[in-house]
Design a protein around this motif. Sequence first.
Motif, PDB file in Angstrom:
ATOM      1  N   GLN A 238      47.666  59.220  53.451  1.00 24.04           N
ATOM      2  CA  GLN A 238      48.249  58.355  52.421  1.00 24.04           C
ATOM      3  C   GLN A 238      47.425  57.092  52.236  1.00 24.04           C
ATOM      4  OE1 GLN A 238      52.267  58.053  54.057  1.00 24.04           O
ATOM      5  NE2 GLN A 238      53.033  59.310  52.373  1.00 24.04           N
ATOM      6  N   ALA A 239      46.937  56.516  53.328  1.00 26.88           N
ATOM      7  CA  ALA A 239      46.100  55.315  53.222  1.00 26.88           C
ATOM      8  C   ALA A 239      44.775  55.637  52.526  1.00 26.88           C
ATOM      9  CB  ALA A 239      45.846  54.734  54.603  1.00 26.88           C
ATOM     10  N   GLU A 240      44.262  56.840  52.753  1.00 28.90           N
ATOM     11  CA  GLU A 240      42.999  57.231  52.118  1.00 28.90           C
ATOM     12  C   GLU A 240      43.118  57.247  50.599  1.00 28.90           C
ATOM     13  OE1 GLU A 240      41.926  60.948  53.814  1.00 28.90           O
ATOM     14  OE2 GLU A 240      41.556  60.114  55.822  1.00 28.90           O
ATOM     15  N   ARG A 241      44.303  57.522  50.092  1.00 28.48           N
ATOM     16  CA  ARG A 241      44.506  57.502  48.647  1.00 28.48           C
ATOM     17  C   ARG A 241      44.351  56.095  48.088  1.00 28.48           C
ATOM     18  NH1 ARG A 241      49.618  60.920  46.751  1.00 28.48           N
ATOM     19  NH2 ARG A 241      48.613  60.449  44.755  1.00 28.48           N
ATOM     20  N   PHE A 242      44.792  55.096  48.867  1.00 29.39           N
ATOM     21  CA  PHE A 242      44.620  53.721  48.421  1.00 29.39           C
ATOM     22  C   PHE A 242      43.143  53.315  48.460  1.00 29.39           C
ATOM     23  CE2 PHE A 242      49.112  53.769  49.604  1.00 29.39           C
ATOM     24  CZ  PHE A 242      49.670  53.167  48.488  1.00 29.39           C
ATOM     25  N   ALA A 243      42.416  53.813  49.445  1.00 29.23           N
ATOM     26  CA  ALA A 243      40.975  53.549  49.491  1.00 29.23           C
ATOM     27  C   ALA A 243      40.282  54.140  48.265  1.00 29.23           C
ATOM     28  CB  ALA A 243      40.382  54.123  50.775  1.00 29.23           C
ATOM     29  N   ALA A 244      40.703  55.346  47.872  1.00 31.69           N
ATOM     30  CA  ALA A 244      40.135  55.964  46.675  1.00 31.69           C
ATOM     31  C   ALA A 244      40.499  55.176  45.421  1.00 31.69           C
ATOM     32  CB  ALA A 244      40.614  57.405  46.559  1.00 31.69           C
ATOM     33  N   LEU A 245      41.726  54.670  45.375  1.00 27.57           N
ATOM     34  CA  LEU A 245      42.136  53.842  44.242  1.00 27.57           C
ATOM     35  C   LEU A 245      41.271  52.595  44.139  1.00 27.57           C
ATOM     36  CD1 LEU A 245      46.055  53.840  44.263  1.00 27.57           C
ATOM     37  CD2 LEU A 245      44.574  54.506  42.362  1.00 27.57           C
ATOM     38  N   MET A 246      40.980  51.997  45.269  1.00 26.63           N
ATOM     39  CA  MET A 246      40.155  50.787  45.265  1.00 26.63           C
ATOM     40  C   MET A 246      38.793  51.063  44.631  1.00 26.63           C
ATOM     41  SD  MET A 246      40.809  47.702  46.371  1.00 26.63           S
ATOM     42  CE  MET A 246      39.939  46.143  46.631  1.00 26.63           C
ATOM     43  N   GLU A 247      38.197  52.195  44.950  1.00 25.27           N
ATOM     44  CA  GLU A 247      36.903  52.543  44.358  1.00 25.27           C
ATOM     45  C   GLU A 247      37.016  52.728  42.845  1.00 25.27           C
ATOM     46  OE1 GLU A 247      33.978  52.402  45.887  1.00 25.27           O
ATOM     47  OE2 GLU A 247      35.193  51.632  47.549  1.00 25.27           O
ATOM     48  N   ARG A 248      38.102  53.319  42.397  1.00 19.58           N
ATOM     49  CA  ARG A 248      38.296  53.481  40.951  1.00 19.58           C
ATOM     50  C   ARG A 248      38.470  52.125  40.268  1.00 19.58           C
ATOM     51  NH1 ARG A 248      39.581  58.601  38.964  1.00 19.58           N
ATOM     52  NH2 ARG A 248      40.717  57.650  37.235  1.00 19.58           N
ATOM     53  N   PHE A 249      39.179  51.222  40.927  1.00 21.21           N
ATOM     54  CA  PHE A 249      39.374  49.901  40.333  1.00 21.21           C
ATOM     55  C   PHE A 249      38.059  49.128  40.235  1.00 21.21           C
ATOM     56  CE2 PHE A 249      43.966  50.061  41.980  1.00 21.21           C
ATOM     57  CZ  PHE A 249      44.441  50.520  40.763  1.00 21.21           C
ATOM     58  N   TRP A 250      37.161  49.323  41.191  1.00 18.04           N
ATOM     59  CA  TRP A 250      35.869  48.636  41.105  1.00 18.04           C
ATOM     60  C   TRP A 250      35.101  49.064  39.861  1.00 18.04           C
ATOM     61  CZ3 TRP A 250      34.890  44.287  42.996  1.00 18.04           C
ATOM     62  CH2 TRP A 250      35.309  43.889  44.267  1.00 18.04           C
ATOM     63  N   ALA A 251      35.314  50.298  39.434  1.00 13.42           N
ATOM     64  CA  ALA A 251      34.627  50.761  38.228  1.00 13.42           C
ATOM     65  C   ALA A 251      35.103  50.022  36.983  1.00 13.42           C
ATOM     66  CB  ALA A 251      34.825  52.264  38.055  1.00 13.42           C
ATOM     67  N   ASP A 252      36.316  49.466  37.029  1.00 15.16           N
ATOM     68  CA  ASP A 252      36.878  48.746  35.888  1.00 15.16           C
ATOM     69  C   ASP A 252      36.717  47.231  36.002  1.00 15.16           C
ATOM     70  OD1 ASP A 252      37.831  51.082  34.655  1.00 15.16           O
ATOM     71  OD2 ASP A 252      39.655  51.068  35.876  1.00 15.16           O
ATOM     72  N   ALA A 253      36.333  46.754  37.180  1.00 16.88           N
ATOM     73  CA  ALA A 253      36.281  45.310  37.412  1.00 16.88           C
ATOM     74  C   ALA A 253      34.914  44.733  37.066  1.00 16.88           C
ATOM     75  CB  ALA A 253      36.604  45.012  38.874  1.00 16.88           C
ATOM     76  N   VAL A 254      34.910  43.436  36.755  1.00 15.92           N
ATOM     77  CA  VAL A 254      33.652  42.701  36.587  1.00 15.92           C
ATOM     78  C   VAL A 254      33.467  41.813  37.803  1.00 15.92           C
ATOM     79  CG1 VAL A 254      33.787  42.757  34.079  1.00 15.92           C
ATOM     80  CG2 VAL A 254      34.751  40.801  35.307  1.00 15.92           C
ATOM     81  N   GLU A 255      32.210  41.530  38.124  1.00 20.06           N
ATOM     82  CA  GLU A 255      31.889  40.723  39.287  1.00 20.06           C
ATOM     83  C   GLU A 255      30.879  39.646  38.912  1.00 20.06           C
ATOM     84  OE1 GLU A 255      31.195  43.098  42.966  1.00 20.06           O
ATOM     85  OE2 GLU A 255      31.244  44.829  41.613  1.00 20.06           O
ATOM     86  N   GLY A 256      30.487  38.845  39.897  1.00 25.86           N
ATOM     87  CA  GLY A 256      29.409  37.888  39.713  1.00 25.86           C
ATOM     88  C   GLY A 256      29.613  36.955  38.530  1.00 25.86           C
ATOM     89  N   PRO A 257      28.579  36.803  37.686  1.00 21.69           N
ATOM     90  CA  PRO A 257      28.658  35.878  36.552  1.00 21.69           C
ATOM     91  C   PRO A 257      29.819  36.185  35.597  1.00 21.69           C
ATOM     92  CG  PRO A 257      26.392  36.537  36.926  1.00 21.69           C
ATOM     93  CD  PRO A 257      27.240  37.402  37.815  1.00 21.69           C
ATOM     94  N   GLU A 258      30.117  37.481  35.392  1.00 22.94           N
ATOM     95  CA  GLU A 258      31.211  37.819  34.480  1.00 22.94           C
ATOM     96  C   GLU A 258      32.559  37.390  35.054  1.00 22.94           C
ATOM     97  OE1 GLU A 258      30.932  41.590  32.016  1.00 22.94           O
ATOM     98  OE2 GLU A 258      29.619  42.070  33.715  1.00 22.94           O
ATOM     99  N   ALA A 259      32.739  37.573  36.353  1.00 27.69           N
ATOM    100  CA  ALA A 259      33.974  37.129  36.990  1.00 27.69           C
ATOM    101  C   ALA A 259      34.066  35.602  36.942  1.00 27.69           C
ATOM    102  CB  ALA A 259      34.037  37.618  38.432  1.00 27.69           C
ATOM    103  N   ARG A 260      32.959  34.934  37.167  1.00 28.51           N
ATOM    104  CA  ARG A 260      32.946  33.470  37.116  1.00 28.51           C
ATOM    105  C   ARG A 260      33.313  32.979  35.721  1.00 28.51           C
ATOM    106  NH1 ARG A 260      30.669  30.064  40.702  1.00 28.51           N
ATOM    107  NH2 ARG A 260      29.407  31.754  41.614  1.00 28.51           N
TER     108      ARG A 260
END
Length: 284
Positions: free
Chosen positions: A250-272
Motif C-alpha cells: 500500500q505504501a508503494e502505491r503512494f511512492a508511485a503517486l509521488m513520481e506521477r505528481f513530479w511529472a505535473d510539477a514545476v521546479e526551480g525558477p518556475e516554482a520560484r
Amino acid sequence: MTAFHTDDPQPKPFRVADRLREAREAAGQQQKALAALLAWDPAKLSKTESGTRTAITEADVRAWADATGMSDEDRDETLEILAHFKVNEKSWRDRMRHGRRSVQLQYNELYRKSVRFRIFQTVWVPGILQTPGYARQVFTDLNELDPDTPRDVEADIRTRMARRDHLYDSNKSFEVILTEAVIRTLLVEPPTMLAQLVRLEDLLDLPNVRLGIIPQGRRVRTAPQSSFVMYDDLAIVEGFVIDNPYQGAQAERFAALMERFWADAVEGPEARQLLRQAITDLPK
C-alpha cells in the motif's frame, strides 16, 4: 525506524460506515425508507453512513444487518471492525488527554529516525516547512474541530518547530510537492502568509530539498486528492483530524503517486516564479 502502529492515529468508523452503506445499497433501499424501518431519525442514519457519527453500537449494527439482509459473515466482520474501532478510539482519547504535543513528539521522532521524506500537500504548508505564525493558525483550526482536546497552542508550535533542524541535515533528503492552492489559499492573515511564502522561497536554495508546485490551470495526469507524507517506506495519509498509516504494498502505491505528481510539477525558477507571483497577489 520508529514503529508507527495502526492504532496510533485518531480512529474513525468509516470502515464500519462503508459496510453499512453498501448493505443498504445492495438491498436496494433508500436512506429514508431504512430510517423508517429502523425507527431512526434520518439524520442519525445519514451520519452513521458518512462516518461522522462515532457512537455506533453493536445493537445498531445488528439492527441494520437484520433490516438490510446482511449475511451472518458480513455482519460478524462488521462487528469485529466496530470492536477494533472502539479500542482505537479509547487509545486515541488517552493520547490526546494532555493535548496535541504528544502527537507532535511522535512525528518529531519519525523525522529523527527517517532519512528520505516524500511529502505531498494539497491544502496546508507541510508542518516541517511552516513558520510559527502559520503553525499557530493550523493548530487553532484543529482545536476548533476537536474542542475536547486540551489546548496549549504555544507548546504545540514549539514542538513542531523543533523538527525544522532536520532540513539542514545533509544525510536527509526532502522531496516536497505542493499544489498551487497551498500557496494561494489564505488560511492565515496576509502578513503571516507573506512570511510563509518567503520561507518557502528560501527553501528552494537548500541542496537536500526538492520543492515542486503543481500549477493551477494546467492539464494534470493524476488527480491530487489526499495529502500524504512518506517517512522512508511508511506512508501516512493526512486529514483534518485523522492520520492513517500504510506500509508494504500500500505504501508503494503512494511512492508511485509521488513520481506521477513530479511529472505535473514545476521546479526551480518556475516554482520560484509561482511563489513570487503569489506574494505579489496577496491582499495589501
